[in-house]
Each structure stands twice: as C-alpha cells, then as structure tokens.
Design an enzyme around this catalytic site. Structure first.
Site: not given
Ligand SMILES: NC(=O)c1ccc[n+]([C@@H]2O[C@H](COP(=O)([O-])OP(=O)(O)OC[C@H]3O[C@@H](n4cnc5c(N)ncnc54)[C@H](O)[C@@H]3O)[C@@H](O)[C@H]2O)c1
Length: 268
Positions: A115, A155
């Site tokens: 991130s 985070y």
């Molecule tokens: N959205 C953003 O702005 C952003 C920015 C930087 C990094 N990220 C990272 O990108 C990745 C995807 O995030 P997103 O924004 O699509 O979020 P999201 O919440 O839409 O998707 C995350 C997914 O991870 C799954 N998950 C959570 N805990 C879990 C567990 N214990 N076991 C199995 N699955 C689990 C959830 O059910 C969900 O489907 C994450 O690692 C997040 O930290 C997101």
C-alpha cells in the site's frame, strides 16, 4: 491460458482482477472468506493451511500465478492484531505455501498487495513491522495490541512488513533463483468496499477526503486500473520484475514525498 489463484477474490481489487483475468481467458481460482471457489479464513493458521491445500488440489499442482489481495483496513475498535494476522501472516503463508506449485508453472509470478500508506501515513510502529518479519505470529499479535497503536495507523505497518518480506525473499534461490517472480504493488486510494467501510466512520471519512486531495486526478482509482496492472505483472511479459514494489496511486506519493525516492545510496 494461465492458472492464477487470487485471495480476496470476492470483493474490490481481487474481484476486479478475477473478472479481468477470466475475461482474458485465464483460469482463476478464487479464495475468500465467502463467495469464492475456495472459502477460508486467512487470518488463522488452519484457514491458511486449508486454502493452500485446496488451491494445490484445484490447480492440479501447477500454478502460473498467485495474487494475494485478501486484506482488512484499520477501523476504530478493530484490533491491530487482526490486521497483522490477515494482512501480513495471511499473505506470506500463502506465498510460502504455494511456492512449490508455482515452481511447476509457466513463467510463474506472484504479486502481493502492499500500500502507498507505507510511505504516506506517518507515525506507525516499526516495532510491529519487525515483529511481523520475525515470523512469530503470537508475538506479533501481542506487539500489535499492546505496543503498537490503533489499527487505522498500524494498517501501514502490516503493509510495510509485506513489502519488506517481498524484497527480501524475491532475490533468494527459492524465488528469483528458481525462476519465480515475486513483486508487490502499492496502490493508493482505490474505490472499493474497503474504502466505503472506512468512510462510514466520521473521522476516517475526513481523513479519506484529505487523502483524495493528494491525488493528481482528483479521484480515487478504479479497481479495474489496479486489475490491469496485476494482469500485466502476473502475465508472461513482465519477466524482468523481481522484488519491485510498484506504486500505482494517482500521484499521492510523488506529491507528498517528491524527493525521498529514489534515495541516494550512502556507503560507510
Ligand atoms: N482500496 C484501497 O484503497 C487499497 C489501497 C491500498 C491497498 N489495498 C489493499 O488491496 C487489497 C484488496 O483490498 P480492497 O480494497 O479490494 O478491499 P475489499 O474489502 O473490497 O476486499 C478485501 C477482500 O479480502 C477478503 N478478506 C478479508 N479478510 C479475510 C480473511 N481473514 N480471509 C480471507 N479473505 C479475507 C474480504 O472478504 C474481501 O473480499 C487489500 O490487501 C488492501 O489492503 C487497498
């Protein structure tokens, strides 16, 4: 056609990437808490073992790509230990546990999700980063809850630990030396349910608004924009990437940290 496993495939970036790779004609094996081909809790050792076994069986022991999207954001009242377990240990366990099936794949490639909070969210605990990297989950969870701060801040610690693990491992005989690419991406703010969840808290919503103002395009990224990058990295044309942390954040890091990277190497 490639066979690619994606954790967190049920939502956001993981779902967009699964859709993109499927549309491109690849076989996607999705893993998530629910709503995916393989349902497992990557926050626990048992869930991770079950997921590794199920992916190995589903791909017949031959995997071309792995993308570890599963993750949780920090929220008021959500313990930092949960973030350590899902974001760090849930990521590295899957990468480690599926490395041998990736070794059987065609130009195999693994991509973890870090991130841009790693470089743009000040004040998180380096002790938690180190505790994660030391590999003792119980101790890392203790540090997360007793020594580090609120999960909204920590985070970023879990995501720096992922980035450092990737850089350390990518160049070893187990990964790069075995012809398996290992890299990470560092997205900025992407419009997914994770961001909607944060915006439901009044204070976090204000911080997210401020963060949005650091994006040159004046908008959050679309999950499809990250999916396109992941499709490239997990594909067959990105064959010289090794240990890279690729920022894709609409300019936030460049705006806030213009001169901090590339960093000059000081010897002695
Ligand atoms: N959205 C953003 O702005 C952003 C920015 C930087 C990094 N990220 C990272 O990108 C990745 C995807 O995030 P997103 O924004 O699509 O979020 P999201 O919440 O839409 O998707 C995350 C997914 O991870 C799954 N998950 C959570 N805990 C879990 C567990 N214990 N076991 C199995 N699955 C689990 C959830 O059910 C969900 O489907 C994450 O690692 C997040 O930290 C997101």
């Amino acid at each position: 056609m490639r066979t690619v496993a994606i954790t967190g495939a049920g939502s956001g970036i993981g779902a967009a990437t699964a859709a993109r790779l499927s549309a491109d004609g690849h076989r996607v094996i999705g893993v998530d808490l629910r709503g995916a081909e393989i349902e497992a809790d990557l926050g626990t050792p048992e869930g991770r073992d079950a997921a590794i076994g199920a992916v190995t069986e589903a791909c017949g022991g031959v995997l071309d790509g792995l993308i570890t999207c599963a993750g949780v954001a920090g929220l008021p009242g959500r313990p930092s230990s949960l973030l350590a377990s899902v974001n760090y240990f849930g990521t590295v366990a899957l990468l480690d546990g599926l490395r041998s099936v990736l070794a059987e794949g065609d130009r195999p490639s693994a991509v973890a999700i870090s991130s841009n909070s790693t470089t743009t969210a000040p004040g998180y605990s380096l002790e938690l980063v180190e505790a994660c990297l030391a590999g003792d989950e119980a101790e890392a969870r203790r540090v997360a809850d007793e020594v580090a701060g609120e999960s909204m801040i920590e985070y970023a610690a879990t995501k720096l630990a992922v980035a450092r693990w990737v850089r350390a491992q990518a160049v070893t005989p187990h990964w790069g030396g075995a012809g398996i690419r290992l890299n990470a991406i560092a997205p900025g703010m992407i419009a997914t349910p994770m961001i909607d969840e944060g915006a439901s808290d009044e204070n976090l919503a204000k911080q997210l608004d401020m963060f949005k103002q650091t994006i040159a395009f004046g908008r959050a990224g679309d999950p499809a924009e990250i999916a396109a990058l992941l499709a490239f990295l997990v594909g067959t044309e990105s064959t010289f990437f090794c240990g890279s942390i690729i920022f894709c954040d609409g300019g936030t890091d460049a705006l806030l940290r213009a001169n901090d990277w590339p960093a000059r190497w000081e010897l002695g």
